[in-house]
Design an enzyme around this catalytic site. Structure first.
Site, PDB file in Angstrom:
ATOM      1  N   HIS A 184      39.046  -2.507  16.932  1.00 28.79           N
ATOM      2  CA  HIS A 184      37.739  -3.175  16.870  1.00 28.79           C
ATOM      3  C   HIS A 184      37.895  -4.656  16.532  1.00 28.79           C
ATOM      4  O   HIS A 184      37.273  -5.521  17.159  1.00 28.79           O
ATOM      5  CB  HIS A 184      36.848  -2.499  15.819  1.00 28.79           C
ATOM      6  N   HIS A 212      -6.915  -0.011   2.576  1.00 28.99           N
ATOM      7  CA  HIS A 212      -6.719   1.339   3.098  1.00 28.99           C
ATOM      8  C   HIS A 212      -7.545   2.279   2.250  1.00 28.99           C
ATOM      9  O   HIS A 212      -7.338   2.371   1.044  1.00 28.99           O
ATOM     10  CB  HIS A 212      -5.216   1.637   2.961  1.00 28.99           C
ATOM     11  N   HIS A 219       2.154   5.481  12.211  1.00 29.47           N
ATOM     12  CA  HIS A 219       2.673   5.478  10.839  1.00 29.47           C
ATOM     13  C   HIS A 219       3.621   6.663  10.700  1.00 29.47           C
ATOM     14  O   HIS A 219       3.199   7.805  10.836  1.00 29.47           O
ATOM     15  CB  HIS A 219       1.456   5.602   9.904  1.00 29.47           C
ATOM     16  N   ARG A 267     -10.124   0.492  11.492  1.00 28.80           N
ATOM     17  CA  ARG A 267      -9.231   1.454  12.116  1.00 28.80           C
ATOM     18  C   ARG A 267      -9.536   2.823  11.565  1.00 28.80           C
ATOM     19  O   ARG A 267      -9.729   2.992  10.359  1.00 28.80           O
ATOM     20  CB  ARG A 267      -7.773   1.120  11.785  1.00 28.80           C
ATOM     21  N   ARG A 286       0.858  -1.195   0.000  1.00 33.98           N
ATOM     22  CA  ARG A 286       0.000   0.000   0.000  1.00 33.98           C
ATOM     23  C   ARG A 286       0.894   1.245   0.000  1.00 33.98           C
ATOM     24  O   ARG A 286       1.136   1.831  -1.028  1.00 33.98           O
ATOM     25  CB  ARG A 286      -0.958  -0.014   1.209  1.00 33.98           C
ATOM     26  N   GLU A 287       1.462   1.595   1.155  1.00 34.25           N
ATOM     27  CA  GLU A 287       2.392   2.737   1.168  1.00 34.25           C
ATOM     28  C   GLU A 287       3.510   2.495   0.154  1.00 34.25           C
ATOM     29  O   GLU A 287       3.924   3.409  -0.571  1.00 34.25           O
ATOM     30  CB  GLU A 287       2.984   2.911   2.573  1.00 34.25           C
ATOM     31  N   HIS A 322       6.601   8.732   8.567  1.00 31.66           N
ATOM     32  CA  HIS A 322       7.439   9.000   7.393  1.00 31.66           C
ATOM     33  C   HIS A 322       8.829   9.402   7.856  1.00 31.66           C
ATOM     34  O   HIS A 322       9.031   9.820   8.992  1.00 31.66           O
ATOM     35  CB  HIS A 322       6.765  10.035   6.492  1.00 31.66           C
TER      36      HIS A 322
END
Ligand code: HCA
Ligand code: CU
Length: 380
Positions: free
Chosen positions: A290, A72, A193, A132, A12-13, A195
């Site tokens: 290291h 959605h 959610h 939702r 979706r996104e 960004h």
């Protein structure tokens, strides 16, 4: 932070990412991979977006995956009517509540938004489907308006409310404060959610969980609008450090690399060199200090065990900052038996060469030629 759930939004996104185009076979491949990985929910593009989006949504619902399938939609009855017919387990409804969006996007006021939300929620609920309700651009919305509408939808029985940082403006502390406040107002679950415009998407997700959120939206490699949202792999990195037992028990972490490769290929991008866990250099140790400590005990310079994700660490051994412990370890790997004096002499030579031309050292390493100490040994 315990028992958080993932709403995986690559389909979706992620479809809003500049390069993304997923045909049905690719969507199915990605959905199955995410399901196998163990995400709780898979969110799909609105069936109102296009006829193919609707058909794809129906097809994915029929796969019988363990993950719940969500779609959605805009907070609109037209979209809700289409969504409930697709066979989804739940519907994520969203509407803009910031003054920017109310004035320049949909042009509706809070009274209209609240009334439409109530109508859409009751309609979806009457189909026995999860619902939702989320505001868009929550962090630039009026707090009183937000709390008032969330309190209303909580009372009429939504499963979750959502907070979305649509423009990526929120800082972790702002997230903590807003979610904490909301937690005191609603009794339903809280989805978030974030960004990533200012690089806070993972930190914000973590802060949201600390403040009482229950669900986090992710996408594979973080793909989405602009530079995207909280990445699935990055969230796993953050959460395994917070609660290894829960994360290891719930998700098939060794599948992460394959899922990222699958999506990277589908949208034609490379995995960034510094990607969480799977990036080219994520478990490469270079400096002598290291390398020595890592060889003694990896926890000295590693907070995540690469083996938990099916990855391996790499000790770099051909630079001006290489130390003799790395050379010794590499020699042992090659089955060479050398004295400490020889390791040190070999290290000195490598450093000397690396000072001039690092690439030449690498080339030599690969061909395994011309390191005097080694030649002596080979011919001995
Ligand atoms: C969008 C909206 C959204 C919705 C988030 C959500 C956002 O860009 O289409 O519903 O949780 O970022 O606000 O992705
Ligand atoms: Cu978004």
């Amino acid at each position: 932070v315990n028992n958080f759930k993932i709403i995986e939004s690559t389909l979706r996104e992620g479809e809003q990412f500049a390069n993304a185009f997923f045909d049905l076979p690719k969507k199915i491949e990605i959905a199955k991979a995410l399901d196998d990985f163990g995400v709780d929910y898979i969110e799909l593009t609105s069936p109102a977006a296009s006829e193919q989006s609707r058909a794809d949504c129906e097809a994915i619902c029929k796969l019988g995956l363990k993950a719940k399938i969500l779609t959605h939609i805009r907070c609109h009855m037209d979209d809700a009517r289409i969504a409930v017919k697709t066979g989804v387990d739940g519907v994520d409804v969203v509407i803009g509540t910031s003054s920017y969006l109310m004035e320049h996007s949909h042009g509706k006021d809070m009274t209209y938004i609240t009334n439409t939300a109530i109508e859409v929620i009751n309609y979806v609920k009457s189909h026995n489907i999860e619902i939702r309700f989320s505001s868009e651009d929550s962090f630039r919305s009026n707090l009183v308006d937000l709390l008032s509408i969330y309190s209303t939808v909580d009372k009429i029985g939504v499963n979750r409310v959502g907070i979305a940082d649509t423009v990526g403006c929120a800082s972790p502390r702002q997230v903590y404060d807003l979610i904490r406040t909301l937690r005191g107002v609603v009794s339903c679950d809280i989805e978030t959610h974030f960004h990533n415009d200012t690089g806070c998407a993972i930190a914000n997700a973590y802060c949201a969980l600390e403040a009482g959120a229950t669900h986090i939206d992710t996408s594979v490699l973080g793909i989405g609008e602009r530079n995207g949202i909280t990445p699935l792999g990055g969230l796993m990195a953050r959460m395994i450090v917070a609660d290894r037992e829960y994360v290891m028990g719930k998700y098939k972490l060794h599948k992460l690399k394959d899922i990222e490769d699958l999506v990277a290929q589908a949208v034609e991008v490379n995995i960034p060199f510094n990607n969480y866990i799977t990036g080219y250099s994520a478990f490469t140790h270079k400096s002598g200090v290291h390398a020595k400590a890592i060889l003694n005990n990896p926890s000295t310079y590693e907070i995540i065990n690469p083996a938990d994700f099916g990855m391996t660490r790499y000790i770099h051994f051909a630079s001006r900052i290489t130390g003799w412990n790395a050379i010794k370890s590499r020699a042992v790997q090659l089955g060479l038996d050398m004295t400490d004096e020889q390791y040190k002499a070999c290290t000195a030579q490598i450093k000397q060469l690396a000072d001039i031309r690092p690439r030449a050292v690498l080339a030599q390493k690969e061909k395994e030629i011309d390191i005097p100490e080694k030649r002596e040994l080979d011919t001995a």
